[in-house]
Write a protein that holds these residues in place. Structure first.
Motif, mmCIF file in Angstrom:
data_model
loop_
_atom_site.group_PDB
_atom_site.id
_atom_site.type_symbol
_atom_site.label_atom_id
_atom_site.label_comp_id
_atom_site.label_asym_id
_atom_site.label_seq_id
_atom_site.Cartn_x
_atom_site.Cartn_y
_atom_site.Cartn_z
ATOM 1 N N GLN A 122 0.674 -1.060 0.032
ATOM 2 C CA GLN A 122 0.040 -0.147 -0.034
ATOM 3 C C GLN A 122 0.922 1.362 -0.172
ATOM 4 O OE1 GLN A 122 -2.260 0.686 3.460
ATOM 5 N NE2 GLN A 122 -3.363 1.894 2.551
ATOM 6 N N LYS A 123 0.053 2.111 -0.538
ATOM 7 C CA LYS A 123 1.026 3.585 -0.572
ATOM 8 C C LYS A 123 0.120 4.239 0.400
ATOM 9 C CE LYS A 123 3.185 3.996 -4.939
ATOM 10 N NZ LYS A 123 3.822 5.098 -5.403
ATOM 11 N N ILE A 124 0.733 5.301 1.103
ATOM 12 C CA ILE A 124 -0.090 5.877 1.707
ATOM 13 C C ILE A 124 0.477 7.531 1.988
ATOM 14 C CG2 ILE A 124 -1.002 3.757 3.142
ATOM 15 C CD1 ILE A 124 1.131 4.988 5.433
ATOM 16 N N ILE A 125 -0.288 8.789 2.116
ATOM 17 C CA ILE A 125 0.247 10.224 2.482
ATOM 18 C C ILE A 125 0.538 9.914 3.293
ATOM 19 C CG2 ILE A 125 -1.480 11.747 2.539
ATOM 20 C CD1 ILE A 125 -3.322 11.182 0.898
ATOM 21 N N SER A 126 1.164 10.578 3.829
ATOM 22 C CA SER A 126 2.630 10.630 4.965
ATOM 23 C C SER A 126 3.323 11.922 5.424
ATOM 24 C CB SER A 126 3.404 9.600 4.800
ATOM 25 O OG SER A 126 4.009 9.466 6.443
ATOM 26 N N GLU A 127 3.592 12.490 6.228
ATOM 27 C CA GLU A 127 4.665 13.678 5.895
ATOM 28 C C GLU A 127 5.474 12.930 5.573
ATOM 29 O OE1 GLU A 127 3.300 16.770 7.262
ATOM 30 O OE2 GLU A 127 1.606 16.384 7.498
ATOM 31 N N GLU A 128 6.561 12.042 5.171
ATOM 32 C CA GLU A 128 7.628 11.040 5.226
ATOM 33 C C GLU A 128 7.274 11.749 3.972
ATOM 34 O OE1 GLU A 128 9.980 9.919 6.708
ATOM 35 O OE2 GLU A 128 9.180 9.843 8.378
ATOM 36 N N GLU A 129 8.465 11.695 3.011
ATOM 37 C CA GLU A 129 9.242 11.986 1.679
ATOM 38 C C GLU A 129 8.856 10.340 0.764
ATOM 39 O OE1 GLU A 129 13.396 11.750 -0.282
ATOM 40 O OE2 GLU A 129 13.579 12.217 1.573
ATOM 41 N N GLU A 130 8.163 10.731 -0.462
ATOM 42 C CA GLU A 130 7.990 9.984 -1.585
ATOM 43 C C GLU A 130 9.318 8.842 -1.358
ATOM 44 O OE1 GLU A 130 6.562 9.089 -5.412
ATOM 45 O OE2 GLU A 130 7.567 10.967 -5.121
ATOM 46 N N ASP A 131 8.437 7.786 -1.222
ATOM 47 C CA ASP A 131 8.650 6.109 -1.572
ATOM 48 C C ASP A 131 10.066 5.804 0.096
ATOM 49 O OD1 ASP A 131 8.107 5.469 -4.247
ATOM 50 O OD2 ASP A 131 10.040 6.084 -5.061
ATOM 51 N N ILE A 132 9.527 6.419 0.885
ATOM 52 C CA ILE A 132 10.324 5.855 2.283
ATOM 53 C C ILE A 132 9.008 5.114 3.061
ATOM 54 C CG2 ILE A 132 10.631 6.654 4.828
ATOM 55 C CD1 ILE A 132 12.615 7.662 2.533
ATOM 56 N N ILE A 133 9.914 4.028 3.423
ATOM 57 C CA ILE A 133 9.016 2.591 4.033
ATOM 58 C C ILE A 133 8.372 3.789 5.574
ATOM 59 C CG2 ILE A 133 8.823 0.662 5.341
ATOM 60 C CD1 ILE A 133 10.798 0.034 3.576
ATOM 61 N N VAL A 134 6.602 3.265 5.978
ATOM 62 C CA VAL A 134 6.450 3.642 6.369
ATOM 63 C C VAL A 134 5.693 3.031 7.966
ATOM 64 C CG1 VAL A 134 6.147 6.005 6.398
ATOM 65 C CG2 VAL A 134 4.220 4.532 5.462
ATOM 66 N N GLU A 135 5.771 1.862 7.313
ATOM 67 C CA GLU A 135 5.392 0.759 8.188
ATOM 68 C C GLU A 135 5.997 -0.485 7.757
ATOM 69 O OE1 GLU A 135 0.672 -1.221 9.533
ATOM 70 O OE2 GLU A 135 0.594 1.032 8.489
ATOM 71 N N GLU A 136 5.501 -1.150 8.509
ATOM 72 C CA GLU A 136 6.435 -2.858 8.311
ATOM 73 C C GLU A 136 4.849 -3.880 8.274
ATOM 74 O OE1 GLU A 136 10.463 -5.778 9.019
ATOM 75 O OE2 GLU A 136 8.953 -5.315 10.677
ATOM 76 N N VAL A 137 4.635 -4.231 6.999
ATOM 77 C CA VAL A 137 3.308 -4.987 7.340
ATOM 78 C C VAL A 137 4.006 -6.428 8.279
ATOM 79 C CG1 VAL A 137 0.865 -6.391 6.083
ATOM 80 C CG2 VAL A 137 1.924 -3.988 6.283
ATOM 81 N N GLN A 138 4.497 -6.952 7.320
ATOM 82 C CA GLN A 138 5.792 -8.393 7.714
ATOM 83 C C GLN A 138 7.069 -8.857 7.054
ATOM 84 O OE1 GLN A 138 4.341 -12.039 4.657
ATOM 85 N NE2 GLN A 138 1.914 -12.085 5.799
ATOM 86 N N LYS A 139 7.562 -8.941 8.160
ATOM 87 C CA LYS A 139 9.007 -9.151 8.316
ATOM 88 C C LYS A 139 9.246 -9.741 7.096
ATOM 89 C CE LYS A 139 9.249 -8.665 13.453
ATOM 90 N NZ LYS A 139 9.455 -8.757 14.651
ATOM 91 N N GLY A 140 11.156 -9.187 6.833
ATOM 92 C CA GLY A 140 11.292 -9.977 5.739
ATOM 93 C C GLY A 140 13.107 -10.360 6.369
ATOM 94 N N TYR A 141 13.721 -11.801 5.430
ATOM 95 C CA TYR A 141 14.937 -12.417 5.965
ATOM 96 C C TYR A 141 15.783 -12.841 5.029
ATOM 97 C CZ TYR A 141 11.993 -12.672 10.257
ATOM 98 O OH TYR A 141 11.204 -12.896 11.817
#
Length: 160
Positions: free
Chosen positions: A120-139
């Motif tokens: 998902q892409k969400i509106i945020s105060e962060e700059e574009e293409d910055i990860i704001v939430e982790e839904v599932q961890k990666g390894y």
């Protein structure tokens, strides 16, 4: 005439010696080819055996974790159960560390399409293409991604 006969005999002797050498070389070649084929078969079998049983040490560790879970579940006291589960998680993390499995850090990192899976892409105060939430961890496993993290990224502040 005598010299012609002698020369013919010499040629026959040389031909016989050459034939003998040729036969010897052919036999050597056949022996080396057979040895090489046996080597290939042996190394293929060794490789297959190695692949077949490569994870047996990990399987033993996982069996121990399973037995720890069984012991923890026998516990009827909620506090003791939680303590047991925390110890199991700690042991599990230790095993992953020993096996060189590492968590992929994602929060506040720039989105990388080769590493992250955007859900998902969400509106945020962060700059574009910055990860704001982790839904599932990666390894990572050693230097290879074995599970891509699922993330939500910023599409920037579209209210401006």
């Amino acid at each position: 005439m005598f010299s012609i006969v002698m020369e013919k005999e010499n040629n026959e002797i040389q031909d016989t010696e050459l034939q003998s050498k040729l036969q010897e070389y052919e036999n050597d070649l056949k022996r080396i080819q057979a040895e090489f084929q046996n080597f290939q078969k042996r190394t293929e079998k060794e490789k297959n055996d190695l692949l077949k049983y490569a994870s047996h040490k990990l399987i033993i560790k996982l069996i121990n974790i399973k037995e720890d879970f069984e012991r923890a579940l026998e516990n009827k006291n909620k506090e003791e159960l939680v303590k047991g589960l925390e110890l199991i998680k700690k042991e599990f993390d230790k095993i992953l560390d020993e096996e060189e499995v590492r968590y992929i850090e994602v929060i506040n990192r720039k989105y990388d399409p080769f590493v992250h899976e955007v859900i998902q892409k969400i509106i945020s105060e962060e700059e574009e293409d910055i990860i704001v939430e982790e839904v599932q961890k990666g390894y990572y496993y050693k230097d290879k991604i074995i599970k891509h993290p699922k993330v939500k990224i910023s599409q920037g502040n579209k209210n401006e």
